[in-house]
Design an enzyme around this catalytic site. Structure first.
Site, PDB file in Angstrom:
ATOM      1  N   PHE A  11      16.893   6.942  -1.098  1.00  0.00           N
ATOM      2  CA  PHE A  11      17.412   7.985  -1.995  1.00  0.00           C
ATOM      3  C   PHE A  11      16.857   9.382  -1.642  1.00  0.00           C
ATOM      4  O   PHE A  11      17.592  10.288  -1.212  1.00  0.00           O
ATOM      5  CB  PHE A  11      17.058   7.577  -3.427  1.00  0.00           C
ATOM      6  CG  PHE A  11      17.202   8.636  -4.470  1.00  0.00           C
ATOM      7  CD1 PHE A  11      18.311   9.483  -4.501  1.00  0.00           C
ATOM      8  CD2 PHE A  11      16.228   8.787  -5.460  1.00  0.00           C
ATOM      9  CE1 PHE A  11      18.443  10.461  -5.489  1.00  0.00           C
ATOM     10  CE2 PHE A  11      16.351   9.745  -6.452  1.00  0.00           C
ATOM     11  CZ  PHE A  11      17.453  10.592  -6.455  1.00  0.00           C
ATOM     12  N   ILE A  12      15.566   9.576  -1.804  1.00  0.00           N
ATOM     13  CA  ILE A  12      15.024  10.932  -1.644  1.00  0.00           C
ATOM     14  C   ILE A  12      14.949  11.310  -0.161  1.00  0.00           C
ATOM     15  O   ILE A  12      15.250  12.450   0.214  1.00  0.00           O
ATOM     16  CB  ILE A  12      13.638  11.076  -2.313  1.00  0.00           C
ATOM     17  CG1 ILE A  12      13.684  10.538  -3.749  1.00  0.00           C
ATOM     18  CG2 ILE A  12      13.198  12.538  -2.325  1.00  0.00           C
ATOM     19  CD1 ILE A  12      12.344  10.520  -4.449  1.00  0.00           C
ATOM     20  N   SER A  85       9.687   0.868  -3.866  1.00  0.00           N
ATOM     21  CA  SER A  85       9.615   1.894  -4.908  1.00  0.00           C
ATOM     22  C   SER A  85      10.006   1.427  -6.308  1.00  0.00           C
ATOM     23  O   SER A  85       9.981   2.228  -7.230  1.00  0.00           O
ATOM     24  CB  SER A  85      10.519   3.067  -4.505  1.00  0.00           C
ATOM     25  OG  SER A  85      11.880   2.693  -4.599  1.00  0.00           O
ATOM     26  N   THR A 125       3.682   9.974  -6.201  1.00  0.00           N
ATOM     27  CA  THR A 125       4.363   9.913  -7.497  1.00  0.00           C
ATOM     28  C   THR A 125       3.417  10.253  -8.643  1.00  0.00           C
ATOM     29  O   THR A 125       2.202  10.014  -8.544  1.00  0.00           O
ATOM     30  CB  THR A 125       4.928   8.486  -7.702  1.00  0.00           C
ATOM     31  OG1 THR A 125       5.263   8.312  -9.074  1.00  0.00           O
ATOM     32  CG2 THR A 125       3.923   7.410  -7.352  1.00  0.00           C
ATOM     33  N   ASP A 126       3.991  10.760  -9.740  1.00  0.00           N
ATOM     34  CA  ASP A 126       3.170  11.037 -10.928  1.00  0.00           C
ATOM     35  C   ASP A 126       2.643   9.747 -11.551  1.00  0.00           C
ATOM     36  O   ASP A 126       1.733   9.785 -12.387  1.00  0.00           O
ATOM     37  CB  ASP A 126       3.958  11.852 -11.970  1.00  0.00           C
ATOM     38  CG  ASP A 126       5.228  11.165 -12.473  1.00  0.00           C
ATOM     39  OD1 ASP A 126       5.552  10.058 -12.012  1.00  0.00           O
ATOM     40  OD2 ASP A 126       5.898  11.758 -13.348  1.00  0.00           O
ATOM     41  N   GLU A 127       3.203   8.594 -11.125  1.00  0.00           N
ATOM     42  CA  GLU A 127       2.763   7.331 -11.730  1.00  0.00           C
ATOM     43  C   GLU A 127       1.312   7.002 -11.389  1.00  0.00           C
ATOM     44  O   GLU A 127       0.703   6.148 -12.035  1.00  0.00           O
ATOM     45  CB  GLU A 127       3.698   6.188 -11.322  1.00  0.00           C
ATOM     46  CG  GLU A 127       5.100   6.415 -11.840  1.00  0.00           C
ATOM     47  CD  GLU A 127       5.992   5.188 -11.766  1.00  0.00           C
ATOM     48  OE1 GLU A 127       5.491   4.070 -11.917  1.00  0.00           O
ATOM     49  OE2 GLU A 127       7.207   5.382 -11.565  1.00  0.00           O
ATOM     50  N   TYR A 153       3.033  -1.248  -8.242  1.00  0.00           N
ATOM     51  CA  TYR A 153       3.655  -0.128  -7.507  1.00  0.00           C
ATOM     52  C   TYR A 153       2.757   1.101  -7.536  1.00  0.00           C
ATOM     53  O   TYR A 153       2.385   1.650  -6.498  1.00  0.00           O
ATOM     54  CB  TYR A 153       5.028   0.204  -8.100  1.00  0.00           C
ATOM     55  CG  TYR A 153       5.552   1.567  -7.674  1.00  0.00           C
ATOM     56  CD1 TYR A 153       5.915   1.803  -6.344  1.00  0.00           C
ATOM     57  CD2 TYR A 153       5.655   2.614  -8.592  1.00  0.00           C
ATOM     58  CE1 TYR A 153       6.375   3.063  -5.952  1.00  0.00           C
ATOM     59  CE2 TYR A 153       6.120   3.870  -8.198  1.00  0.00           C
ATOM     60  CZ  TYR A 153       6.482   4.084  -6.872  1.00  0.00           C
ATOM     61  OH  TYR A 153       6.921   5.327  -6.479  1.00  0.00           O
ATOM     62  N   LYS A 157       0.653   3.062  -4.486  1.00  0.00           N
ATOM     63  CA  LYS A 157       0.853   4.487  -4.141  1.00  0.00           C
ATOM     64  C   LYS A 157      -0.467   5.247  -4.259  1.00  0.00           C
ATOM     65  O   LYS A 157      -0.790   6.097  -3.429  1.00  0.00           O
ATOM     66  CB  LYS A 157       1.911   5.126  -5.049  1.00  0.00           C
ATOM     67  CG  LYS A 157       3.318   4.600  -4.874  1.00  0.00           C
ATOM     68  CD  LYS A 157       3.915   4.881  -3.498  1.00  0.00           C
ATOM     69  CE  LYS A 157       4.224   6.354  -3.288  1.00  0.00           C
ATOM     70  NZ  LYS A 157       4.906   6.577  -1.978  1.00  0.00           N
ATOM     71  N   ASN A 183      12.948  11.352 -10.117  1.00  0.00           N
ATOM     72  CA  ASN A 183      14.071  12.072  -9.503  1.00  0.00           C
ATOM     73  C   ASN A 183      15.391  11.461  -9.937  1.00  0.00           C
ATOM     74  O   ASN A 183      15.462  10.265 -10.233  1.00  0.00           O
ATOM     75  CB  ASN A 183      14.021  11.935  -7.980  1.00  0.00           C
ATOM     76  CG  ASN A 183      12.971  12.797  -7.312  1.00  0.00           C
ATOM     77  OD1 ASN A 183      13.177  13.296  -6.232  1.00  0.00           O
ATOM     78  ND2 ASN A 183      11.815  12.966  -7.938  1.00  0.00           N
ATOM     79  N   VAL A 209      18.425  -1.534 -21.983  1.00  0.00           N
ATOM     80  CA  VAL A 209      17.368  -0.538 -22.200  1.00  0.00           C
ATOM     81  C   VAL A 209      16.105  -1.276 -22.614  1.00  0.00           C
ATOM     82  O   VAL A 209      16.139  -2.090 -23.546  1.00  0.00           O
ATOM     83  CB  VAL A 209      17.793   0.467 -23.303  1.00  0.00           C
ATOM     84  CG1 VAL A 209      16.628   1.368 -23.697  1.00  0.00           C
ATOM     85  CG2 VAL A 209      18.972   1.301 -22.825  1.00  0.00           C
ATOM     86  N   ARG A 276       9.337  -3.934 -20.401  1.00  0.00           N
ATOM     87  CA  ARG A 276       8.639  -4.190 -19.138  1.00  0.00           C
ATOM     88  C   ARG A 276       7.141  -4.386 -19.422  1.00  0.00           C
ATOM     89  O   ARG A 276       6.576  -3.706 -20.270  1.00  0.00           O
ATOM     90  CB  ARG A 276       8.850  -2.961 -18.249  1.00  0.00           C
ATOM     91  CG  ARG A 276       8.030  -2.925 -17.013  1.00  0.00           C
ATOM     92  CD  ARG A 276       8.114  -1.558 -16.351  1.00  0.00           C
ATOM     93  NE  ARG A 276       9.310  -1.387 -15.556  1.00  0.00           N
ATOM     94  CZ  ARG A 276       9.702  -0.189 -15.088  1.00  0.00           C
ATOM     95  NH1 ARG A 276       9.027   0.897 -15.374  1.00  0.00           N
ATOM     96  NH2 ARG A 276      10.790  -0.094 -14.357  1.00  0.00           N
TER      97      ARG A 276
END
Ligand SMILES: NC(=O)c1ccc[n+]([C@@H]2O[C@H](COP(=O)([O-])OP(=O)(O)OC[C@H]3O[C@@H](n4cnc5c(N)ncnc54)[C@H](O)[C@@H]3O)[C@@H](O)[C@H]2O)c1
Length: 341
Positions: A11-12, A85, A125-127, A153, A157, A183, A209, A276
């Site tokens: 994607f990015i 990701s 990532t901000d994660e 994940y 990272k 993103n 959701v 989750r």
């Protein structure tokens, strides 16, 4: 510049390749991607025949393969997007995340040390900062916020980030790291929230959701992320971490309702499913440093970006329908199979 972009069929990475080839037409890009389920070579079709673009199907953990490319291409810059990701997949099977996200990063940096490089950039990532409570809207992640991860994940990272900074301190490798918020935009694989909801809503399928959907994410249009990385490569300070975020916090449930509204689908399609494991509540980035030092600001407002994104998925149904039906995985064989690459 000769730039190695890893994970460029994702994607990015693909959006970054399009951005750089347009902004710096004299640059040459060598895309390394092993085409996991998340890599889609057809995404790169518009640039595949450009003389300053080369695609190589390669796993970044393949040390000899990576060294061979460095010998052939003498890159000035490496931008590492290649990663497993998807958080849900990391909860089911952490090991591949450790392999690609940590070992793969170390292989790339060893190649940079061996052959020399002007810049190694790690896309993070901000994660890595963990999450923030919902009742403290005054809190934001800064570059010096302690790393405090939740999922396999984000842990993989964060490990890679620490390794990148260690290679800078120990070996003097000229590195930069960027940590970006969520993103959205064209070419995002339809397992992630926004494209999944668009694809399901168009097919009148349930919109799953997690929990009540109250989790808050800071959403950034993908082109703004690409622009920020380009600025860091050209003017960022070696050894520094830059946060990238849109100051655009939204609850998941509100995003899903917005998509229903734009597509004129009933909210009754929304189905609340079991939350989750370890689900982070809120992410919110403070991007003051990249603004003050490099002059970066997000340019696309969410209300415009989400319209552009929904329109892109409407205009490019074949792209994501081929993913949903599995057809996209044949594209590599069609393109390269006969050439034995
Ligand atoms: N998507 C987001 O919202 C977001 C936000 C912040 C940071 N990031 C980071 O940005 C990067 C790109 O994210 P994305 O959403 O484009 O991911 P993506 O899953 O869409 O793409 C990942 C790409 O990497 C490739 N890849 C995976 N393992 C590989 C390996 N071992 N060798 C070579 N290629 C491999 C895949 O084939 C795929 O093309 C990741 O590092 C991710 O952690 C993503």
């Amino acid at each position: 510049m000769n730039i190695i972009v890893t994970g460029g069929a994702g994607f990015i990475g693909s959006n970054f390749i399009f951005y750089v080839l347009k902004k710096h037409p004299k640059d040459r890009i060598i895309c390394l991607d092993c085409l996991t389920y998340a890599g889609n070579l057809s995404t790169l079709a518009p640039v595949m025949n450009q003389p300053n673009f080369r695609f190589v199907k390669l796993d970044i953990c393949d040390r000899q393969g990576v060294y061979k490319i460095f010998e052939e291409e003498h890159p000035d810059v490496v931008v590492n997007f290649a990663a497993e990701s998807h958080v849900d997949r990391s909860i089911e099977n952490p090991e591949i995340f450790l392999q690609t996200n940590i070992i793969g990063t170390s292989v790339l940096m060893d190649a940079c040390r061996k052959y020399g490089i002007r810049r190694y950039h790690q896309v993070s990532t901000d994660e890595v900062y963990g999450d923030l409570p919902l009742d403290r809207p005054d809190l934001f992640f800064h570059e010096d916020t302690p790393i405090h991860t939740s999922s396999p994940y984000s842990t993989s990272k964060a490990s890679a980030d620490l390794l990148v900074m260690a290679y800078h301190r120990t070996y003097g490798l000229p590195v930069t790291v960027s940590r970006c918020s969520n993103n959205y935009g064209p070419y995002q694989f339809p397992e992630k929230l926004i494209p999944l909801m668009i694809a399901n809503a168009l097919a009148d399928k349930p919109l799953p959701v997690y929990g009540e959907g109250l989790n808050v994410r800071d959403w950034l249009y993908v082109e703004d992320h690409c622009k920020a990385i380009d600025m860091i490569l050209h003017n960022g300070t070696v050894g520094e971490v830059y946060n990238i975020g849109g100051h655009n916090e939204m609850k998941n449930i509100d995003i899903v309702k917005l998509i229903c509204k734009y597509l004129q689908k009933p909210e009754s399609l929304i189905e609340h499913v079991q939350d989750r494991k370890g689900h982070d509540m809120r992410y919110a980035i403070d991007p003051t440093k990249i603004h003050d030092e490099l002059g970066w600001l997000p340019e696309t407002m969410f209300k415009d970006g989400i319209r552009l994104t929904i329109q892109w998925y409407l205009d490019n149904r074949k792209w994501w329908e081929n993913i949903v039906n599995g057809e996209y995985q044949n594209y590599y064989n069609e393109m390269y199979g006969k050439k034995g690459l």
